[in-house]
Design a protein around this motif. Structure first.
Motif, mmCIF file in Angstrom:
data_model
loop_
_atom_site.group_PDB
_atom_site.id
_atom_site.type_symbol
_atom_site.label_atom_id
_atom_site.label_comp_id
_atom_site.label_asym_id
_atom_site.label_seq_id
_atom_site.Cartn_x
_atom_site.Cartn_y
_atom_site.Cartn_z
ATOM 1 N N VAL A 133 45.828 28.182 78.312
ATOM 2 C CA VAL A 133 45.033 27.780 77.148
ATOM 3 C C VAL A 133 44.061 28.895 76.748
ATOM 4 O O VAL A 133 43.791 29.113 75.562
ATOM 5 C CB VAL A 133 44.309 26.438 77.408
ATOM 6 C CG1 VAL A 133 43.343 26.541 78.544
ATOM 7 C CG2 VAL A 133 43.609 25.943 76.162
ATOM 8 N N LEU A 134 43.577 29.655 77.731
ATOM 9 C CA LEU A 134 42.698 30.787 77.416
ATOM 10 C C LEU A 134 43.481 31.901 76.734
ATOM 11 O O LEU A 134 43.000 32.499 75.766
ATOM 12 C CB LEU A 134 42.071 31.340 78.690
ATOM 13 C CG LEU A 134 40.856 30.603 79.238
ATOM 14 C CD1 LEU A 134 40.401 31.272 80.518
ATOM 15 C CD2 LEU A 134 39.751 30.622 78.220
ATOM 16 N N ALA A 137 43.722 30.978 73.322
ATOM 17 C CA ALA A 137 42.463 31.160 72.588
ATOM 18 C C ALA A 137 42.261 32.625 72.203
ATOM 19 O O ALA A 137 41.849 32.939 71.088
ATOM 20 C CB ALA A 137 41.296 30.654 73.432
ATOM 21 N N LEU A 138 42.579 33.555 73.121
ATOM 22 C CA LEU A 138 42.395 34.981 72.823
ATOM 23 C C LEU A 138 43.305 35.418 71.678
ATOM 24 O O LEU A 138 42.888 36.143 70.771
ATOM 25 C CB LEU A 138 42.714 35.845 74.044
ATOM 26 C CG LEU A 138 41.971 35.572 75.344
ATOM 27 C CD1 LEU A 138 42.222 36.693 76.330
ATOM 28 C CD2 LEU A 138 40.507 35.388 75.103
ATOM 29 N N TRP A 139 44.540 34.964 71.721
ATOM 30 C CA TRP A 139 45.492 35.398 70.692
ATOM 31 C C TRP A 139 45.179 34.766 69.346
ATOM 32 O O TRP A 139 45.324 35.400 68.304
ATOM 33 C CB TRP A 139 46.935 35.111 71.131
ATOM 34 C CG TRP A 139 47.394 36.140 72.103
ATOM 35 C CD1 TRP A 139 47.107 36.169 73.439
ATOM 36 C CD2 TRP A 139 48.149 37.318 71.841
ATOM 37 N NE1 TRP A 139 47.654 37.287 74.020
ATOM 38 C CE2 TRP A 139 48.309 38.013 73.066
ATOM 39 C CE3 TRP A 139 48.730 37.852 70.684
ATOM 40 C CZ2 TRP A 139 49.009 39.208 73.161
ATOM 41 C CZ3 TRP A 139 49.440 39.053 70.794
ATOM 42 C CH2 TRP A 139 49.567 39.714 72.015
ATOM 43 N N VAL A 140 44.744 33.518 69.376
ATOM 44 C CA VAL A 140 44.442 32.857 68.100
ATOM 45 C C VAL A 140 43.208 33.503 67.470
ATOM 46 O O VAL A 140 43.080 33.582 66.250
ATOM 47 C CB VAL A 140 44.292 31.332 68.306
ATOM 48 C CG1 VAL A 140 42.910 30.920 68.701
ATOM 49 C CG2 VAL A 140 44.720 30.593 67.049
ATOM 50 N N PHE A 141 42.324 34.006 68.316
ATOM 51 C CA PHE A 141 41.143 34.706 67.792
ATOM 52 C C PHE A 141 41.539 36.049 67.181
ATOM 53 O O PHE A 141 41.106 36.407 66.084
ATOM 54 C CB PHE A 141 40.116 34.898 68.910
ATOM 55 C CG PHE A 141 38.931 35.727 68.515
ATOM 56 C CD1 PHE A 141 38.092 35.317 67.494
ATOM 57 C CD2 PHE A 141 38.656 36.921 69.168
ATOM 58 C CE1 PHE A 141 36.996 36.082 67.126
ATOM 59 C CE2 PHE A 141 37.565 37.686 68.809
ATOM 60 C CZ PHE A 141 36.739 37.275 67.781
ATOM 61 N N MET A 142 42.398 36.779 67.878
ATOM 62 C CA MET A 142 42.846 38.076 67.348
ATOM 63 C C MET A 142 43.588 37.924 66.030
ATOM 64 O O MET A 142 43.546 38.809 65.187
ATOM 65 C CB MET A 142 43.796 38.746 68.345
ATOM 66 C CG MET A 142 43.110 39.404 69.499
ATOM 67 S SD MET A 142 44.157 40.662 70.241
ATOM 68 C CE MET A 142 45.605 39.773 70.667
ATOM 69 N N ASN A 144 43.205 35.353 63.849
ATOM 70 C CA ASN A 144 42.532 34.465 62.907
ATOM 71 C C ASN A 144 42.716 34.986 61.479
ATOM 72 O O ASN A 144 42.357 36.123 61.179
ATOM 73 C CB ASN A 144 41.041 34.397 63.275
ATOM 74 C CG ASN A 144 40.281 33.414 62.416
ATOM 75 O OD1 ASN A 144 40.304 33.522 61.198
ATOM 76 N ND2 ASN A 144 39.621 32.473 63.041
ATOM 77 N N THR A 146 41.293 34.697 58.581
ATOM 78 C CA THR A 146 40.194 35.241 57.787
ATOM 79 C C THR A 146 39.429 36.338 58.506
ATOM 80 O O THR A 146 38.923 37.258 57.876
ATOM 81 C CB THR A 146 39.195 34.132 57.403
ATOM 82 O OG1 THR A 146 38.921 33.358 58.561
ATOM 83 C CG2 THR A 146 39.755 33.248 56.307
ATOM 84 N N LEU A 147 39.317 36.232 59.827
ATOM 85 C CA LEU A 147 38.456 37.157 60.552
ATOM 86 C C LEU A 147 39.188 38.096 61.497
ATOM 87 O O LEU A 147 38.688 39.164 61.830
ATOM 88 C CB LEU A 147 37.459 36.355 61.400
ATOM 89 C CG LEU A 147 36.207 35.836 60.723
ATOM 90 C CD1 LEU A 147 35.499 34.900 61.672
ATOM 91 C CD2 LEU A 147 35.297 36.989 60.336
ATOM 92 N N ILE A 149 41.358 40.608 63.834
ATOM 93 C CA ILE A 149 41.523 42.051 63.694
ATOM 94 C C ILE A 149 42.934 42.415 63.250
ATOM 95 O O ILE A 149 43.125 43.271 62.384
ATOM 96 C CB ILE A 149 41.156 42.718 65.023
ATOM 97 C CG1 ILE A 149 39.640 42.635 65.165
ATOM 98 C CG2 ILE A 149 41.638 44.150 65.087
ATOM 99 C CD1 ILE A 149 39.115 43.006 66.475
ATOM 100 N N LEU A 150 43.921 41.747 63.819
ATOM 101 C CA LEU A 150 45.286 42.132 63.485
ATOM 102 C C LEU A 150 45.679 41.763 62.048
ATOM 103 O O LEU A 150 46.265 42.605 61.358
ATOM 104 C CB LEU A 150 46.249 41.581 64.528
ATOM 105 C CG LEU A 150 46.017 42.325 65.858
ATOM 106 C CD1 LEU A 150 46.650 41.605 67.021
ATOM 107 C CD2 LEU A 150 46.515 43.759 65.772
ATOM 108 N N TYR A 152 43.774 41.764 59.613
ATOM 109 C CA TYR A 152 43.059 42.759 58.820
ATOM 110 C C TYR A 152 43.885 44.032 58.670
ATOM 111 O O TYR A 152 44.009 44.589 57.583
ATOM 112 C CB TYR A 152 41.710 43.060 59.483
ATOM 113 C CG TYR A 152 40.878 44.077 58.762
ATOM 114 C CD1 TYR A 152 40.149 43.730 57.613
ATOM 115 C CD2 TYR A 152 40.816 45.400 59.216
ATOM 116 C CE1 TYR A 152 39.387 44.670 56.953
ATOM 117 C CE2 TYR A 152 40.062 46.339 58.562
ATOM 118 C CZ TYR A 152 39.337 45.982 57.429
ATOM 119 O OH TYR A 152 38.589 46.911 56.769
ATOM 120 N N ALA A 249 46.201 25.043 72.159
ATOM 121 C CA ALA A 249 45.078 25.844 71.669
ATOM 122 C C ALA A 249 45.417 26.564 70.367
ATOM 123 O O ALA A 249 44.576 26.682 69.479
ATOM 124 C CB ALA A 249 44.658 26.861 72.723
#
Lengths: 307, 283
Positions: A133-134, A137-142, A144, A146-147, A149-150, A152, A249
């Motif tokens: 699940v972590l 979370a890390l991949w969904v953040f990368m 994301n 709107t925000l 990094i990838l 972008y 997640a």
């Protein structure tokens, strides 16, 4: 019991110390905790799942009816379930392929390194310790939309990333997160297998004029094929059963069921949809698949552990 | 290395370094996110280099009340829950597996093989295939929202039992013969001879099982409804949900970092034991 089915000699199964104790009550006390937990939390719930899979409960939970295989019949005509089945197989194959091939390449190179080999190993194995699940979370953040990094950077190439809307992208993201976490495990086993090949074989190949890449494909790869097969089974089990946290997640099965793999569907239909019979029938199907995979693992893998 | 190939050596190190960079990228981004303030984490593009707020975020996350606008337990409390759960699972699995392996290898008693196969069957029944009925059993026993409920249903272990069985089978018979001559009773033999001889295997298994326990997700998700019993791994998902309304990525990523530090530390710090445990239990 069905021990012959596992292709193991009876003699070995019955293995008991030549010198042993003959107490009447003590051994029962010793196995009691394990057996009690097994019966209460494993065997009983499993039989309950089988029993419930034959029942249909009405919409208000007031009455249940015994319907034999109707739940199963329904599942195998239900397009959503069949799609989820196909999706799970695709997902598992993709996770196993990406994770095992990158681990194979890394292990192949790490095997050549003499100095600093442990440092490389240390830096490659720690994703093993990260909960699915972590990892999700890390991949969904990368990623994301709107925000992240990838997305972008992808935007520079005119590629629009939004895994909340695009099912294919959602699947890709779940696959990447799951494969990323499993690289460490595959790498360790491939490296161990390569290091156990006698150097003389590789040297003989070199003397015969085979270059490193050719040696890899004609010597190393065939010699480690038992490890490849073992890892295939382990990765399939991992992708089928241990990736629940990643899906939960990252996508929660969406968008529009695009990432609803079987394990997620059992949970979702049972705990969220409260369809007890249907969820139990799905559990039973998964159970049959685990039994099948376990038998493959023990019957064909001739592992170090002999039973 | 078999022959001298300078170019291939350079390629080797380049590929490995590239591999490490790709493997480490998600962690690096998490770490960077945990070192910036909330405002910075709301502007695209997100930073790729660490900022100055690490200590502040650390304090805010660990001792604050978690994410503002959500009702989660404080992060230190969740870390404690995870620690208790992981240790109970690891110690429980090792203890009951040692005992059953001892019984199966060293005693002749009725149904010995029956018990052995019963333990074997647990391999084929992961939580995922029996979630609803197991949940019902735990609910009926009144074990929801307790450390017992979190750990006990997970501590039956076929792999650990098999591993200890293998270890015991390699111990020479003379050990038992001489212990008997000295008048040792079975449990005395177990504690004074078998346990010390299986020390490294116990340690290796502990590393694997600690990580297994710490990383449990589906099971705690089902049986904990009170925020006080939430584990750190579970909380990430709750925070991600809350992030849809009020994203505080610095706090969320700091929590993620805190959640992965203990198991990562165990893997790196006890690498030898970890590799031994992984390859000997095969799962």
């Amino acid at each position: 019991m069905g021990c012959a089915g596992f292709g193991v000699a009876e003699k070995e199964i019955a293995m008991l110390k030549r010198v042993h104790f003959n107490k009447t009550w003590l051994p029962f006390m010793l196995v009691a905790p394990q057996i009690a937990i097994t019966l209460i939390f494993f065997i009983w719930p499993a039989t309950q799942a089988v029993y419930q899979s034959f029942l249909i409960e009405d919409a208000f939970g007031l009455s249940t009816e015994f319907v034999w295989f109707e739940n199963f019949q329904y599942l195998f005509t239900d397009e959503i379930y069949l799609n989820s089945f196909g999706r799970t197989i695709f997902f598992s194959a993709a996770v196993a392929f990406i994770s095992m091939s990158s681990a194979l390449v890394l292990a192949g190179f790490a095997d050549r390194v003499i100095r600093g080999a442990t440092t490389y190993r240390t830096l490659l194995i720690w994703p093993y310790a990260i909960a699915p699940v972590l990892a999700g979370a890390l991949w969904v953040f990368m990623f994301n939309p709107t925000l992240g990094i990838l997305p972008y950077f992808l935007d520079f190439f005119g590629y629009d990333w939004n895994h909340y809307l695009n099912g294919g992208q959602a699947m890709l993201l779940v696959i990447l997160a799951a494969a990323w976490k499993q690289i460490a495990y595959n790498f360790l086993f491939y490296l161990a297998a390569m290091q156990s090949i006698p150097r003389s074989i590789i040297e003989a190949g070199a003397i015969d004029g085979a270059r490193p890449i050719r040696r890899f494909w004609t010597l190393v790869f065939p010699l480690i094929s038992p490890t490849t097969f073992f890892l295939l089974v382990i990765n399939a089990v991992y992708a089928f059963f241990e990736t629940f946290g990643i899906v939960h997640a990252v996508t929660q099965g969406g968008p529009a069921n695009a990432t609803t793999i079987l394990v997620y569907k059992v949970y979702n239909d049972g705990f969220v949809g409260l369809d007890l019979g249907g969820s139990a029938a799905q559990s039973v199907i998964l159970m049959i698949m685990v039994i099948f995979m376990t038998i493959i693992q023990f019957r064909f893998l001739e592992r170090k552990v002999q039973y | 290395m078999v022959e001298h190939r300078p170019i291939l050596n350079i390629v080797t190190h380049l590929v490995l370094i590239l591999g490490i960079l790709i493997v480490a990228l998600p962690i690096w981004i998490t770490f960077v996110a945990a070192t910036h303030d909330e405002a910075r984490m709301l502007q695209a593009p997100l930073p790729l280099l660490p900022g100055p707020y690490f200590i502040e975020n650390f304090k805010k996350t660990l001792f604050g009340s978690g994410l503002s606008g959500t009702e989660t337990a404080p992060v230190w409390r969740m870390l404690m829950n995870s620690l208790f759960m992981a240790i109970m699972i690891a110690v429980g699995k090792i203890a009951i597996s040692l005992l059953s392996a001892f019984a199966i290898v060293y005693f002749k008693f009725p149904f010995r093989m029956g018990f052995f196969w019963l333990i074997f069957i647990t391999l084929m029944l992961p939580v995922e295939v029996r979630i609803l009925p197991t949940y019902e059993v735990v609910a009926d026993l009144g074990m929801l929202n307790s450390y017992w409920g979190l750990s006990i249903p997970l501590i039956a272990s076929a792999t650990a039992t098999f591993m200890f069985r293998q270890v015991f089978l390699t111990i020479p018979d003379e050990m038992l013969e001489s212990a008997r001559i000295d008048g040792a009773k079975p449990m005395r033999f177990f504690f004074d001879i078998l346990l010390p001889l299986s020390r490294t295997n116990i340690a290796a298994l502990f590393v694997i099982l600690f990580i297994y326990g710490w990383n449990q997700y589906l099971w705690p998700l089902l049986i904990t409804t009170e925020t006080d019993m939430t584990t750190i791994v579970m909380s990430i998902k709750q925070m991600l949900e809350a992030a849809e309304q009020s994203p505080q990525w610095n706090i969320i990523m700091m929590t993620a970092l805190l959640a992965m530090i203990p198991p990562v530390f165990v893997v790196i710090g006890m690498q030898k034991m970890f590799v031994k445990g992984l390859t000997e239990t095969d799962k």
